[in-house]
Write a protein that holds these residues in place. Structure first.
Motif, short mmCIF file in Angstrom:
data_model
loop_
_atom_site.label_atom_id
_atom_site.label_comp_id
_atom_site.label_asym_id
_atom_site.label_seq_id
_atom_site.Cartn_x
_atom_site.Cartn_y
_atom_site.Cartn_z
N GLU A 561 0.81 -1.21 0.00
CA GLU A 561 0.00 0.00 0.00
C GLU A 561 0.85 1.26 0.00
O GLU A 561 0.39 2.32 -0.41
CB GLU A 561 -0.94 0.00 1.21
CG GLU A 561 -1.99 -1.10 1.17
CD GLU A 561 -2.94 -1.01 2.35
OE1 GLU A 561 -2.73 -0.13 3.18
OE2 GLU A 561 -3.87 -1.83 2.42
N ASP A 562 2.09 1.19 0.49
CA ASP A 562 2.92 2.39 0.61
C ASP A 562 3.98 2.49 -0.48
O ASP A 562 4.58 3.54 -0.65
CB ASP A 562 3.61 2.42 1.98
CG ASP A 562 2.59 2.50 3.11
OD1 ASP A 562 1.51 3.09 2.87
OD2 ASP A 562 2.87 1.97 4.20
N GLU A 563 4.26 1.40 -1.20
CA GLU A 563 5.32 1.41 -2.19
C GLU A 563 4.74 1.17 -3.57
O GLU A 563 4.21 0.09 -3.84
CB GLU A 563 6.36 0.32 -1.87
CG GLU A 563 7.16 0.58 -0.61
CD GLU A 563 8.26 -0.46 -0.44
OE1 GLU A 563 9.23 -0.41 -1.24
OE2 GLU A 563 8.15 -1.32 0.45
N GLU A 564 4.87 2.16 -4.42
CA GLU A 564 4.46 2.02 -5.81
C GLU A 564 5.26 2.99 -6.65
O GLU A 564 5.81 3.97 -6.16
CB GLU A 564 2.96 2.28 -5.98
CG GLU A 564 2.53 3.70 -5.66
CD GLU A 564 1.04 3.89 -5.88
OE1 GLU A 564 0.69 4.91 -6.51
OE2 GLU A 564 0.25 3.04 -5.43
N GLY A 565 5.36 2.72 -7.93
CA GLY A 565 6.11 3.58 -8.83
C GLY A 565 6.19 2.96 -10.21
O GLY A 565 5.52 1.97 -10.52
N TYR A 566 7.05 3.54 -11.05
CA TYR A 566 7.18 3.11 -12.44
C TYR A 566 8.44 2.29 -12.64
O TYR A 566 9.49 2.56 -12.03
CB TYR A 566 7.22 4.32 -13.38
CG TYR A 566 5.91 5.05 -13.51
CD1 TYR A 566 4.99 4.67 -14.48
CD2 TYR A 566 5.58 6.10 -12.66
CE1 TYR A 566 3.77 5.33 -14.60
CE2 TYR A 566 4.37 6.75 -12.78
CZ TYR A 566 3.48 6.36 -13.74
OH TYR A 566 2.28 7.01 -13.87
N VAL A 567 8.35 1.29 -13.51
CA VAL A 567 9.50 0.49 -13.92
C VAL A 567 9.44 0.36 -15.43
O VAL A 567 8.35 0.43 -16.03
CB VAL A 567 9.49 -0.91 -13.27
CG1 VAL A 567 9.65 -0.80 -11.76
CG2 VAL A 567 8.23 -1.67 -13.62
N PRO A 568 10.59 0.16 -16.10
CA PRO A 568 10.55 -0.06 -17.55
C PRO A 568 9.73 -1.30 -17.90
O PRO A 568 9.85 -2.34 -17.25
CB PRO A 568 12.02 -0.22 -17.93
CG PRO A 568 12.78 0.44 -16.82
CD PRO A 568 11.98 0.22 -15.59
N THR A 569 8.89 -1.16 -18.91
CA THR A 569 8.02 -2.28 -19.30
C THR A 569 8.84 -3.48 -19.75
O THR A 569 8.44 -4.63 -19.53
CB THR A 569 7.09 -1.82 -20.43
OG1 THR A 569 6.38 -0.65 -20.00
CG2 THR A 569 6.08 -2.89 -20.79
N SER A 570 10.02 -3.24 -20.33
CA SER A 570 10.84 -4.36 -20.82
C SER A 570 11.46 -5.15 -19.69
O SER A 570 11.99 -6.24 -19.92
CB SER A 570 11.92 -3.82 -21.75
OG SER A 570 12.74 -2.87 -21.09
N TYR A 571 11.42 -4.63 -18.45
CA TYR A 571 12.03 -5.31 -17.31
C TYR A 571 11.07 -6.27 -16.63
O TYR A 571 11.48 -7.00 -15.73
CB TYR A 571 12.53 -4.28 -16.28
CG TYR A 571 13.89 -3.70 -16.59
CD1 TYR A 571 14.96 -3.81 -15.71
CD2 TYR A 571 14.12 -3.03 -17.78
CE1 TYR A 571 16.20 -3.28 -16.00
CE2 TYR A 571 15.34 -2.49 -18.09
CZ TYR A 571 16.38 -2.61 -17.20
OH TYR A 571 17.61 -2.08 -17.49
N VAL A 572 9.81 -6.26 -17.00
CA VAL A 572 8.82 -7.08 -16.30
C VAL A 572 8.00 -7.85 -17.32
O VAL A 572 7.88 -7.46 -18.48
CB VAL A 572 7.89 -6.23 -15.43
CG1 VAL A 572 8.65 -5.59 -14.29
CG2 VAL A 572 7.16 -5.18 -16.26
N GLU A 573 7.44 -8.96 -16.87
CA GLU A 573 6.50 -9.77 -17.65
C GLU A 573 5.11 -9.55 -17.06
O GLU A 573 4.85 -9.95 -15.93
CB GLU A 573 6.89 -11.24 -17.60
CG GLU A 573 5.94 -12.13 -18.42
CD GLU A 573 6.34 -13.60 -18.33
OE1 GLU A 573 5.65 -14.41 -18.95
OE2 GLU A 573 7.31 -13.91 -17.61
#
Length: 587
Positions: A561-573
């Motif tokens: 609930e307290d940790e969220e943000g953006y990551v590169p789409t190519s780094y995740v499935e």
């Protein structure tokens, strides 16, 4: 029934009749053409009529069309516009299916008629030539017979005369034989030509002319059939648009049935309701008792202290006579009897500066203080809603710029992140200005709705923070103004704008509900989120997806609930939930 046998001798009349048929066909074409022009003109006039009575944008007339009767009228205008379109369709279909087709057929018909009558004239000339040959051979045969007869008579005369020599008799005999032979030859020639003419005449009247007249008859019958087909097409073109025209008329009927007189009456109340209370009862004044009259007058001026429900002008009593009567602020002014005050009210017009300024074309106060309470509340609420939409628009733009800046930071080759700082600061400044503006209007709205007390000195000081940046609009309507219950009577200097602390406004946005998860994702690689707005992930870690990639190469995820943000789409499935709202299906 055949023209070739029945009308074998009416060549000229048939020529005239077929020409009349072509003229009739061209007359039909002209009729349909004029009908299409009428349909186009009618459609144009209907469209212009519909356009003429359409409300003009951003005008007072457009505001009046909130009533159901006016909406029904607008629907009628729109339906009439569609109705005009169907008449244009009629014109187009008649032009393409009748006029063009018949015009081409007329040209073909003229060519065929010309060919048939040319063949007829040729056959007629041939039989006339044969007749002339027959007449010539007949006259020659007649002449030769007469010559042979005269030669025979001359020979007989010479032969009977004893004074004529034998040589002259022989010569006359030979001449008679020659003439007789010429008559025989002419007879044979005449007989041959006669047989030939009879054959040609038989062929002419029983073969050539019937064939030619049969072709002309078929041509004429096709023309008649074509006229009938064109008439059917003429009717079908009209019939095809009848269902759509019926729908247009049904739409007008439906619009008429949607008129709600009760709703329109309620809209009138909402548009003109002032929010003032009607005047209370007027106290009876007994002039037969001078002392009681004096007491009654004193009660009007001292009712606040004595707590009596006497009628007062400018006070807070519910028995107030009218909201537009000025409050008597002069303590030294002599009190007038109530009857005099009432007479003055009935014979004089309310002197309200704000209404006079409106009539003169003066500027409308920013807080809409020139309006009655109910109308003022509606205007303020409308202004607050507009500002909220503008704030949301600016915030979306700020988020987009921030996301673009993060992409530039991660991929410098795509652009310079510093180039977005000026735009980001400008958007943030606009958001702050809009928030201050919203707080100001919300404070006025709260005051009108009774949610806030009269402005205190602290609130006036807060409003001064905004006024120092944005000079307030001069309000000529503030003085001599009084609310329906007499709760505020301050002058313009006391009508300063209210500014609520920005932190209170920000708290409202901090309480927004978190975005729901629309799926899950698994980290394919380790990512160190060092920039603001990003989050670090470890290879093999499973997290929640709350916002999918929108084409910028970034996916928004949440760990808890307290940790969220953006990551590169190519780094995740990413594995999206098909039932989640806003999720897209990937195959």
């Amino acid at each position: 029934m055949s023209w070739g046998t029945e009308l074998w001798d009416q060549f000229d009349n048939l020529e005239k009749h077929t020409q009349w048929g072509i003229d009739t066909l061209e007359k039909c074409i002209k009729f349909v053409k004029e009908r299409t022009e009428i349909e186009l003109s009618y459609a144009k006039q209907l469209r212009n009529l519909s356009k003429k009575y359409q409300p003009k944008k951003n005008s007072k007339e457009e505001e009046e069309y909130k009533y159901t009767s006016c909406k029904a009228f607008i629907s009628t205008l729109n339906e009439m516009n569609d109705y005009a379109g169907q008449h244009e369709v009629i014109s187009e279909n008649m032009a393409s299916q009748i006029i063009v087709d018949l015009a081409r057929y007329v040209q073909e018909l003229k060519q065929e008629r010309k060919s048939n009558f040319h063949d007829g004239r040729k056959a007629q000339q041939h039989i006339e030539t044969c007749w002339k040959q027959l007449e010539s051979s007949k006259r020659r045969f007649e002449r030769d017979c007469k010559e042979a007869d005269r030669a025979q008579q001359y020979f007989e005369k010479m032969d009977a005369d004893i004074n004529v020599t034998k040589a002259d008799v022989e010569k006359a005999r030979q001449q008679a034989q020659i003439r007789h032979q010429m008559a025989e030859d002419s007879k044979a020639d005449y007989s041959s030509i006669l047989q030939k003419f009879n054959h040609e005449q038989h062929e002419y009247y029983h073969t050539h002319i019937p064939n030619i007249f049969q072709k002309i008859q078929e041509m004429e019958e096709r023309r008649i059939v074509r006229i009938g087909e064109s008439m059917k097409t003429y009717a079908e073109v009209d019939r095809q648009v009848i269902p759509i025209i019926g729908k247009c008329l049904d739409g007008i009927v439906k619009a008429a049935e949607s008129i709600d007189q009760k709703n329109d009456s309620q809209l009138v109340i909402e548009a003109y309701k002032s929010g003032f209370e009607p005047p209370g009862d007027i106290e009876f004044e007994d002039y037969t008792q001078p002392m009681k009259r004096t007491v009654s007058d004193n009660s009007l001026s001292n009712s606040r202290g004595e707590g009596k429900p006497d009628l007062k002008f400018g006070g807070k009593s519910k028995g107030k006579l009218w909201p537009f009567i000025k409050k008597n602020k002069s303590p030294k002014q002599q009190k007038e009897p109530l009857s005099h005050r009432f007479n003055e009210f009935m014979t004089s017009k309310p002197k309200i500066h704000c209404f006079r300024s409106l009539k003169r074309g003066g500027a409308t106060p920013e807080d809409f203080s020139n309006l009655p309470p109910e109308q003022r509340r509606k205007k303020l609420q409308q202004k607050v809603d507009e500002l909220s939409k503008e704030i949301q628009k600016e915030m979306d733009q700020r988020d987009a710029i921030t996301k673009m800046k993060d992409v530039y930071l991660k991929n410098p080759q795509m652009g310079d992140p510093a180039s977005l700082d000026h735009k980001l600061a400008e958007v943030s400044q606009n958001i702050e200005k809009l928030r201050l503006e919203t707080q100001k209007f919300e404070a006025w709205l709260a005051e009108v709705e009774g949610r806030l007390p009269a402005r205190s000195e602290q609130m006036r000081r807060q409003s001064g923070l905004y006024d120092s940046q944005n000079p307030p609009t001069v309000n000529n309507c503030a003085q001599d103004r009084e609310s329906p219950d007499g709760s505020y009577t301050e002058e313009q200097s006391q009508e300063s704008e209210v500014k609520v602390l920005a932190t209170d406004f920000d708290d409202e946005f901090d309480d927004e509900e978190p975005l729901p998860a629309i799926g899950t994702c698994k980290a394919l690689y380790t990512f160190e989120g060092q920039n603001e707005g990003t989050i670090s992930v470890v290879e093999g870690e499973t997290l929640y997806v709350i916002e999918e990639d929108k084409g910028d190469g970034w996916t928004r995820i949440r760990r808890n609930e307290d940790e969220e943000g953006y990551v590169p789409t190519s780094y995740v499935e990413v594995c999206l939930d098909k039932n989640a709202k806003g999720a897209k299906t990937y195959i």
